[in-house]
Design a protein around this motif. Sequence first.
Motif, PDB file in Angstrom:
ATOM      1  N   ILE A  88    -100.948  41.539  67.847  1.00  0.00           N
ATOM      2  CA  ILE A  88    -101.206  40.142  68.209  1.00  0.00           C
ATOM      3  C   ILE A  88    -101.011  39.216  67.015  1.00  0.00           C
ATOM      4  O   ILE A  88    -100.417  38.134  67.133  1.00  0.00           O
ATOM      5  CB  ILE A  88    -102.635  39.997  68.782  1.00  0.00           C
ATOM      6  N   GLU A  89    -101.484  39.625  65.828  1.00  0.00           N
ATOM      7  CA  GLU A  89    -101.312  38.792  64.644  1.00  0.00           C
ATOM      8  C   GLU A  89     -99.840  38.632  64.282  1.00  0.00           C
ATOM      9  O   GLU A  89     -99.407  37.555  63.864  1.00  0.00           O
ATOM     10  CB  GLU A  89    -102.103  39.378  63.471  1.00  0.00           C
ATOM     11  N   ASP A  90     -99.066  39.695  64.435  1.00  0.00           N
ATOM     12  CA  ASP A  90     -97.624  39.600  64.163  1.00  0.00           C
ATOM     13  C   ASP A  90     -96.941  38.671  65.163  1.00  0.00           C
ATOM     14  O   ASP A  90     -96.029  37.915  64.809  1.00  0.00           O
ATOM     15  CB  ASP A  90     -96.982  40.991  64.209  1.00  0.00           C
ATOM     16  N   ALA A  91     -97.390  38.747  66.421  1.00  0.00           N
ATOM     17  CA  ALA A  91     -96.802  37.876  67.446  1.00  0.00           C
ATOM     18  C   ALA A  91     -97.064  36.407  67.123  1.00  0.00           C
ATOM     19  O   ALA A  91     -96.242  35.535  67.410  1.00  0.00           O
ATOM     20  CB  ALA A  91     -97.365  38.224  68.822  1.00  0.00           C
ATOM     21  N   ALA A  92     -98.230  36.121  66.498  1.00  0.00           N
ATOM     22  CA  ALA A  92     -98.581  34.737  66.164  1.00  0.00           C
ATOM     23  C   ALA A  92     -97.691  34.165  65.072  1.00  0.00           C
ATOM     24  O   ALA A  92     -97.678  32.950  64.856  1.00  0.00           O
ATOM     25  CB  ALA A  92    -100.043  34.660  65.735  1.00  0.00           C
ATOM     26  N   ARG A  93     -96.957  35.016  64.386  1.00  0.00           N
ATOM     27  CA  ARG A  93     -96.071  34.547  63.314  1.00  0.00           C
ATOM     28  C   ARG A  93     -94.646  34.277  63.801  1.00  0.00           C
ATOM     29  O   ARG A  93     -93.793  33.875  63.014  1.00  0.00           O
ATOM     30  CB  ARG A  93     -96.034  35.583  62.180  1.00  0.00           C
ATOM     31  N   THR A  94     -94.384  34.482  65.071  1.00  0.00           N
ATOM     32  CA  THR A  94     -93.027  34.338  65.588  1.00  0.00           C
ATOM     33  C   THR A  94     -92.752  32.904  66.019  1.00  0.00           C
ATOM     34  O   THR A  94     -93.675  32.132  66.326  1.00  0.00           O
ATOM     35  CB  THR A  94     -92.806  35.268  66.796  1.00  0.00           C
ATOM     36  N   ASP A  95     -91.468  32.556  66.089  1.00  0.00           N
ATOM     37  CA  ASP A  95     -91.075  31.235  66.584  1.00  0.00           C
ATOM     38  C   ASP A  95     -91.435  31.075  68.050  1.00  0.00           C
ATOM     39  O   ASP A  95     -91.732  29.961  68.503  1.00  0.00           O
ATOM     40  CB  ASP A  95     -89.562  31.040  66.390  1.00  0.00           C
ATOM     41  N   GLU A  96     -91.420  32.172  68.783  1.00  0.00           N
ATOM     42  CA  GLU A  96     -91.779  32.118  70.202  1.00  0.00           C
ATOM     43  C   GLU A  96     -93.220  31.648  70.365  1.00  0.00           C
ATOM     44  O   GLU A  96     -93.527  30.834  71.250  1.00  0.00           O
ATOM     45  CB  GLU A  96     -91.613  33.511  70.827  1.00  0.00           C
TER      46      GLU A  96
END
Length: 292
Positions: A88-96
């Motif tokens: 989840i934390e990695d997903a929060a760093r995406t442009d998406e």
Amino acid sequence: MRALRTVASAVLILVGASLIALWAVSGVVVSAVEDGSAVHSIATRALSDQEIVDAVGTAIADGALTALADAGVDLSRLGLDDTVRGWIEDAARTDEFRTALLAQVDDARAQFATQVTEPDRAPAPLILELDADQYVNSQIARIPVVGSRAPQVDLAPIPVQVMDASTFEDVRTGYHVMELAQRWALWAGIALVVLGLFVTHRARWFVAKAGLAVGAIAGGLWLVLTWWGVDGIASVLPGGSGGTAGEALTRLVTQDTVDALQARLGVVSLVGFAVAAVFLVVALVTRPRARR
């Protein structure tokens, strides 16, 4: 005496013309707050700060793990709590994710407008509460093993600090100045120009000079905006770009609204030059002819 009246008239013209140009600028700033483009720009700038993104990711991960535990999914027993948190934390760093969050920001403009305009608000950071439920659930569904078992989670709105307290106080003060200018600067500018008409001893040329001053100042700001952007205009405001008016302008006027600001300054400049041209012709035509 005539020289003094000439100087006083010129000062009144310049101050009045400057107020009219300030009215043109302030109207765009106020509109940027009202239509939500300002908060979108502020949030975009904030979400480019990795520290803020990391804090948002941590808050979302905490909320998601708590919601999953409340729903009966014991990730610690499965040994997957760190895996899910990292996902989840990695997903929060995406442009998406930034795109999804900015879509929520567009709906938060009422929060922003309230915090900017609230008269008795104590100094505090600008915080927007954003709903990340849909995006978080879509990410959880992608996690191997957990995704197929996890129920839909309901997260509390995520508080996102998009501006620190000191900067936001400068923006609030500058916005109130701009709002006041949007209401009164045009009329004050016209009043000063009219007062200058009564002061001058050469009334025939007065309106032409006033129109020329308005056109030149608005046109000069248009050129500054075209060549150096919003920062250029902020630098010529009282206090410069670091002053309250400059801070409000650079924070609230976005690239999306630069076109509107250019158009407004262009119209004011053209009207000023047109008035100057018309009354210059009138002054020349009505000028007394020298006797032979």
